[in-house]
Design a protein around this motif. Sequence first.
Motif, short mmCIF file in Angstrom:
data_model
loop_
_atom_site.label_atom_id
_atom_site.label_comp_id
_atom_site.label_asym_id
_atom_site.label_seq_id
_atom_site.Cartn_x
_atom_site.Cartn_y
_atom_site.Cartn_z
N PHE A 177 38.73 43.22 46.02
CA PHE A 177 38.64 41.78 45.74
C PHE A 177 37.30 41.42 45.12
CE2 PHE A 177 42.34 39.53 47.50
CZ PHE A 177 42.98 40.56 48.16
N PHE A 178 36.25 42.11 45.54
CA PHE A 178 34.92 41.85 44.98
C PHE A 178 34.93 42.05 43.47
CE2 PHE A 178 30.47 43.52 44.22
CZ PHE A 178 29.82 42.30 44.39
N ARG A 179 35.54 43.15 43.03
CA ARG A 179 35.60 43.40 41.59
C ARG A 179 36.58 42.48 40.89
NH1 ARG A 179 33.98 48.03 43.94
NH2 ARG A 179 32.63 49.50 42.81
N PHE B 244 37.48 39.36 41.66
CA PHE B 244 37.21 37.92 41.62
C PHE B 244 35.73 37.55 41.57
CE2 PHE B 244 41.43 38.27 43.64
CZ PHE B 244 42.15 37.59 42.67
N ILE B 245 34.85 38.50 41.79
CA ILE B 245 33.41 38.18 41.75
C ILE B 245 32.77 38.85 40.53
CG2 ILE B 245 31.24 38.12 43.03
CD1 ILE B 245 33.49 36.62 44.47
N THR B 246 32.77 40.17 40.51
CA THR B 246 32.14 40.85 39.36
C THR B 246 33.08 40.95 38.17
OG1 THR B 246 32.79 43.08 40.06
CG2 THR B 246 30.73 42.21 40.95
N ARG B 247 34.35 40.61 38.35
CA ARG B 247 35.33 40.59 37.26
C ARG B 247 35.46 41.94 36.56
NH1 ARG B 247 38.70 36.14 37.43
NH2 ARG B 247 37.63 34.61 38.70
N GLU B 248 35.51 42.98 37.38
CA GLU B 248 35.67 44.34 36.87
C GLU B 248 37.07 44.85 37.20
OE1 GLU B 248 31.24 46.16 37.36
OE2 GLU B 248 32.16 45.45 39.19
N PRO B 249 37.53 45.85 36.45
CA PRO B 249 38.88 46.36 36.72
C PRO B 249 38.94 47.16 38.01
CG PRO B 249 37.80 47.66 35.01
CD PRO B 249 36.89 46.49 35.30
N ALA C 123 37.71 44.75 50.66
CA ALA C 123 36.56 44.02 50.12
C ALA C 123 36.12 44.52 48.74
CB ALA C 123 35.40 44.05 51.10
N PRO C 124 35.93 45.84 48.55
CA PRO C 124 35.45 46.28 47.22
C PRO C 124 36.43 45.97 46.09
CG PRO C 124 35.15 48.02 48.86
CD PRO C 124 36.04 46.97 49.48
#
Lengths: 237, 237
Positions: free
Chosen positions: A194-196, A198-203, A191-192
Amino acid sequence: MSDEATPATRATEATTAPAPAPSPGTRRPGGRTARTRAAVRDAVLAGLTEHGYPGLTVEYVAEHSGVHKTTLYRRWGDIEGMVADALDLAGEDSWVPPDTGSLDGDLRALAREVVESFNDPAVSASVSAMIAAAFQSERAAIALRAYYTERFARCETIVERAVARGELPDRADSAPGPATDAGGLVRSVSAPLFFRLFITREPVDAALADQSAATALAAARAGVFSAGGAPALGDGS
Amino acid sequence: MSDEATPATRATEATTAPAPAPSPGTRRPGGRTARTRAAVRDAVLAGLTEHGYPGLTVEYVAEHSGVHKTTLYRRWGDIEGMVADALDLAGEDSWVPPDTGSLDGDLRALAREVVESFNDPAVSASVSAMIAAAFQSERAAIALRAYYTERFARCETIVERAVARGELPDRADSAPGPATDAGGLVRSVSAPLFFRLFITREPVDAALADQSAATALAAARAGVFSAGGAPALGDGS
């Protein structure tokens, strides 16, 4: 054009399945039907990547797969059917989760596999295209959910092995219901990441993979995924 | 049509910001410029929800906002600029994270706020539209990243308060760098929820919110987010 697919240019199951990516060499032997299906899948992924779901047309798939439009309509019905089948096909691999001998090692290897799979531009583009399509096609969303349900069911063996080794409590005797929410545990590893992505767009990187695995492990050891819920909550501070 | 915006039909800042949703009543007082900006934002969200990013046109935004096309082009440049500004505007609220008096309570309240915000169809549609747009517009992706960076920076006060209360170790004296990866901690609360909503397409509820909060709390207590990394990893099994 004929019913026969043109050879897939470069994509294989190993590069098109949503992460975690399957192991190399899992392409099934197949005859003309399997090749046609793979060619359509490749064309769907190429089209989704190039144009997005709303811009994906049967004409595009026909042109890029070498499969005639009448065949596409007959076998897949419409674009949504082709997208859903591409996801179904991605799930038909022989990928198995890591087996390192410890829960710690398995979770870390799983997380790192997710990060590494997204370092492959082809995998990254394909997964991204499928997740994006699910925003605009209900059938794609259903197929994506089925894909991940099955994928994470495979991952539950990591938890089962940990229980068998005594690394996690086996509370089946002392509490009703399943002893461990294995699905919740393995999802919490991914989860953490994919969260970055596709959601927060972080590396994401290996250090974040390790942190995600360590988070899931600490929670599992604290009983968060054990029967009876989360003892860590509500015990004061 | 004039430069003056028509009144927003129903959407307000409180229903259009990506989750966690801001508190009600945070709409800023504003003059004509603020109303125009909000009207454009509402039209962008409506268009994204209705047609998706590739189908969103300046004509649609003009028609639904009551703002003339020439004004739209002059002030926002193009559709990407309007989408990015809608996200910027969502970030200009007065939302603050929960303050319950304990880390446990704050994390659980934060997680539940995320779940509850997605029970509101308007919030759910708006957030989904923005996350979807980021797949197809680089500027939307950059704006989304900026939005979440700022939002989670606000959430870090939860961790700072916990350190001040002695609920989390303050390792600033004994280790180099920041004592706690507050950003990683607060992201780990939201990640399992967004992962299910937008990647695996599974339902979320209060029980999952509690599990997500408990997971983050257990990891924080185990030192996963503390300086020096994750002591839970590599200590054998």
